[in-house]
Design a protein around this motif. Structure first.
Motif, PDB file in Angstrom:
ATOM      1  N   GLN A 232       9.124   5.679   3.202  1.00  0.00           N
ATOM      2  CA  GLN A 232       8.263   5.066   2.192  1.00  0.00           C
ATOM      3  C   GLN A 232       6.790   5.368   2.452  1.00  0.00           C
ATOM      4  O   GLN A 232       6.023   5.630   1.524  1.00  0.00           O
ATOM      5  N   GLN A 233       6.394   5.335   3.725  1.00  0.00           N
ATOM      6  CA  GLN A 233       4.998   5.616   4.063  1.00  0.00           C
ATOM      7  C   GLN A 233       4.634   7.060   3.715  1.00  0.00           C
ATOM      8  O   GLN A 233       3.556   7.329   3.181  1.00  0.00           O
ATOM      9  N   GLU A 234       5.557   7.974   4.012  1.00  0.00           N
ATOM     10  CA  GLU A 234       5.321   9.389   3.674  1.00  0.00           C
ATOM     11  C   GLU A 234       5.175   9.560   2.163  1.00  0.00           C
ATOM     12  O   GLU A 234       4.316  10.313   1.687  1.00  0.00           O
ATOM     13  N   THR A 235       6.024   8.867   1.398  1.00  0.00           N
ATOM     14  CA  THR A 235       5.936   8.939  -0.067  1.00  0.00           C
ATOM     15  C   THR A 235       4.619   8.351  -0.549  1.00  0.00           C
ATOM     16  O   THR A 235       3.943   8.926  -1.420  1.00  0.00           O
ATOM     17  N   ALA A 236       4.223   7.213   0.029  1.00  0.00           N
ATOM     18  CA  ALA A 236       2.972   6.566  -0.369  1.00  0.00           C
ATOM     19  C   ALA A 236       1.773   7.472  -0.088  1.00  0.00           C
ATOM     20  O   ALA A 236       0.863   7.608  -0.921  1.00  0.00           O
ATOM     21  N   ASP A 237       1.763   8.100   1.082  1.00  0.00           N
ATOM     22  CA  ASP A 237       0.661   9.010   1.432  1.00  0.00           C
ATOM     23  C   ASP A 237       0.627  10.212   0.495  1.00  0.00           C
ATOM     24  O   ASP A 237      -0.448  10.684   0.098  1.00  0.00           O
ATOM     25  N   SER A 238       1.818  10.694   0.115  1.00  0.00           N
ATOM     26  CA  SER A 238       1.913  11.855  -0.768  1.00  0.00           C
ATOM     27  C   SER A 238       1.394  11.532  -2.167  1.00  0.00           C
ATOM     28  O   SER A 238       0.620  12.300  -2.745  1.00  0.00           O
ATOM     29  N   VAL A 239       1.802  10.373  -2.722  1.00  0.00           N
ATOM     30  CA  VAL A 239       1.357  10.052  -4.085  1.00  0.00           C
ATOM     31  C   VAL A 239      -0.122   9.651  -4.112  1.00  0.00           C
ATOM     32  O   VAL A 239      -0.784   9.796  -5.138  1.00  0.00           O
ATOM     33  N   LEU A 240      -0.648   9.177  -2.981  1.00  0.00           N
ATOM     34  CA  LEU A 240      -2.095   8.931  -2.892  1.00  0.00           C
ATOM     35  C   LEU A 240      -2.842  10.258  -3.019  1.00  0.00           C
ATOM     36  O   LEU A 240      -3.837  10.365  -3.744  1.00  0.00           O
ATOM     37  N   GLU A 241      -2.339  11.267  -2.320  1.00  0.00           N
ATOM     38  CA  GLU A 241      -2.927  12.608  -2.377  1.00  0.00           C
ATOM     39  C   GLU A 241      -2.919  13.161  -3.800  1.00  0.00           C
ATOM     40  O   GLU A 241      -3.852  13.830  -4.245  1.00  0.00           O
ATOM     41  N   GLN A 242      -1.831  12.861  -4.519  1.00  0.00           N
ATOM     42  CA  GLN A 242      -1.675  13.375  -5.880  1.00  0.00           C
ATOM     43  C   GLN A 242      -2.408  12.524  -6.913  1.00  0.00           C
ATOM     44  O   GLN A 242      -2.453  12.864  -8.086  1.00  0.00           O
ATOM     45  N   GLY A 243      -2.980  11.399  -6.459  1.00  0.00           N
ATOM     46  CA  GLY A 243      -3.743  10.540  -7.358  1.00  0.00           C
ATOM     47  C   GLY A 243      -2.921   9.531  -8.128  1.00  0.00           C
ATOM     48  O   GLY A 243      -3.429   8.875  -9.040  1.00  0.00           O
ATOM     49  N   ALA A 244      -1.630   9.380  -7.762  1.00  0.00           N
ATOM     50  CA  ALA A 244      -0.759   8.449  -8.488  1.00  0.00           C
ATOM     51  C   ALA A 244      -1.035   6.991  -8.106  1.00  0.00           C
ATOM     52  O   ALA A 244      -0.745   6.077  -8.871  1.00  0.00           O
ATOM     53  N   LYS A 247      -5.297   3.732  -3.610  1.00  0.00           N
ATOM     54  CA  LYS A 247      -5.757   3.379  -2.274  1.00  0.00           C
ATOM     55  C   LYS A 247      -4.621   3.559  -1.276  1.00  0.00           C
ATOM     56  O   LYS A 247      -3.443   3.540  -1.633  1.00  0.00           O
ATOM     57  N   LYS A 248      -4.980   3.737  -0.020  1.00  0.00           N
ATOM     58  CA  LYS A 248      -3.982   3.889   1.043  1.00  0.00           C
ATOM     59  C   LYS A 248      -3.350   2.526   1.334  1.00  0.00           C
ATOM     60  O   LYS A 248      -4.043   1.517   1.381  1.00  0.00           O
ATOM     61  N   ILE A 249      -2.037   2.537   1.519  1.00  0.00           N
ATOM     62  CA  ILE A 249      -1.330   1.296   1.822  1.00  0.00           C
ATOM     63  C   ILE A 249      -0.467   1.486   3.069  1.00  0.00           C
ATOM     64  O   ILE A 249      -0.115   2.606   3.440  1.00  0.00           O
ATOM     65  N   ASP A 250      -0.137   0.377   3.708  1.00  0.00           N
ATOM     66  CA  ASP A 250       0.804   0.346   4.826  1.00  0.00           C
ATOM     67  C   ASP A 250       2.098  -0.260   4.286  1.00  0.00           C
ATOM     68  O   ASP A 250       2.165  -1.467   4.019  1.00  0.00           O
ATOM     69  N   THR A 251       3.125   0.566   4.082  1.00  0.00           N
ATOM     70  CA  THR A 251       4.339   0.105   3.404  1.00  0.00           C
ATOM     71  C   THR A 251       5.106  -0.951   4.205  1.00  0.00           C
ATOM     72  O   THR A 251       5.923  -1.675   3.635  1.00  0.00           O
ATOM     73  N   SER A 252       4.854  -1.054   5.492  1.00  0.00           N
ATOM     74  CA  SER A 252       5.554  -2.063   6.292  1.00  0.00           C
ATOM     75  C   SER A 252       5.082  -3.476   5.955  1.00  0.00           C
ATOM     76  O   SER A 252       5.784  -4.460   6.250  1.00  0.00           O
ATOM     77  N   LYS A 253       3.902  -3.597   5.339  1.00  0.00           N
ATOM     78  CA  LYS A 253       3.312  -4.923   5.096  1.00  0.00           C
ATOM     79  C   LYS A 253       4.065  -5.742   4.056  1.00  0.00           C
ATOM     80  O   LYS A 253       3.890  -6.969   3.992  1.00  0.00           O
TER      81      LYS A 253
END
Length: 272
Positions: A232-244, A247-253
């Protein structure tokens, strides 16, 4: 327990979080990217169990007579996808694998009820979609899977989610909800053909559609593992890069395994 239940269906994940944000939804099951978008939008919810985990529940479909054979063939083509859905995850991953950027294709943002006629009539060339829409198109119209998560090495999770305040006010109901889920899943495993009949009659669809949906999205009811959080964190970082997301999030939270752990402990104690 005296709890009145209202069953509400949503077309795609983002609608869940609009409903949670406005206190119209307490519990639900949703895919991987919607929870990331919901967290990035500060919607108050928790992931309380992994409801599925695998590679075949999302795919890019083409019509049976489509000339498109490879992911690379999507260049310049129109792809229907629901914004911030798990279909968007598989689409981004497929484009990345093919060396294409999102700007190399025409992304048409459509909800499933809008995408279906567009896909069937050829207004779009491909459809990034999830179950049960995927198997429905395959069985009824002979649609082809151009690519799913398996060759992309893309494992995605579905999640049981809860509105944070509801969980704080009714923790016993949350545990009971997950216990009922466990009971149901155990019954389904032991009575698969009967389960297929029940779902086919309930949804008024072909039994083969139900069979394929279950095969592609085998349900789970387990704590959210470190592996799932990492993906999930990898996906979140990837879609942040793509502008989807913005802001950066910590998916464990947003992970809270206390309810599923209690539910499974109680279920096992009651069903030794």
């Amino acid at each position: 327990m005296g709890a009145k239940v209202n069953w509400i269906e949503f077309q795609s994940g983002p609608s869940y979080f609009e409903a949670i944000a406005s206190n119209r939804l307490d519990l639900g099951r949703v895919g991987d990217l919607p929870v990331i978008s919901g967290q990035a939008a500060d919607v108050p919810f928790k992931e309380i169990a992994a409801a599925s985990f695998g590679s075949k529940s999302n795919a890019i479909l083409v019509r049976k007579d489509s000339p498109l054979k490879t992911i690379q063939d999507l260049k310049g083509k129109k792809i229907a996808v629901a914004k911030a859905s798990s279909g968007q995850t598989v689409m981004y991953k497929a484009l990345e694998k093919a060396g294409l950027k999102p700007s190399d294709v025409q992304i048409i943002s459509l909800q499933p009820d809008e995408a279906q006629p567009a896909f069937e009539t050829g207004s779009v060339d491909a459809w990034a979609i999830w179950e049960p829409f995927m198997s429905t198109q395959k069985v009824i119209n002979g649609a082809r899977v151009l690519v799913d998560g398996e060759p992309l090495n893309l494992k995605s999770a579905g999640f049981q989610i809860v509105r944070t305040k509801f969980a704080e006010e009714h923790p016993d109901l949350v545990v009971r909800y997950l216990k009922v889920e466990e009971k149901t899943q155990q019954w389904q495993k032991q009575h698969l053909e009967e389960a297929i009949d029940v779902y086919a009659q309930l949804k008024k669809v072909d039994r083969e559609i139900i069979r394929q949906v279950i095969a592609n999205t085998e349900p789970t009811n387990m704590p959210i593992s470190d592996e799932i959080i990492k993906i999930q964190q990898e996906t979140a970082d990837s879609v942040l890069e793509q502008g989807a997301i913005k802001k950066k999030i910590d998916t464990s939270k947003v992970v809270d395994n206390q309810y599923i752990q209690k539910a499974l402990e109680q279920y096992k104690a009651e069903n030794p």
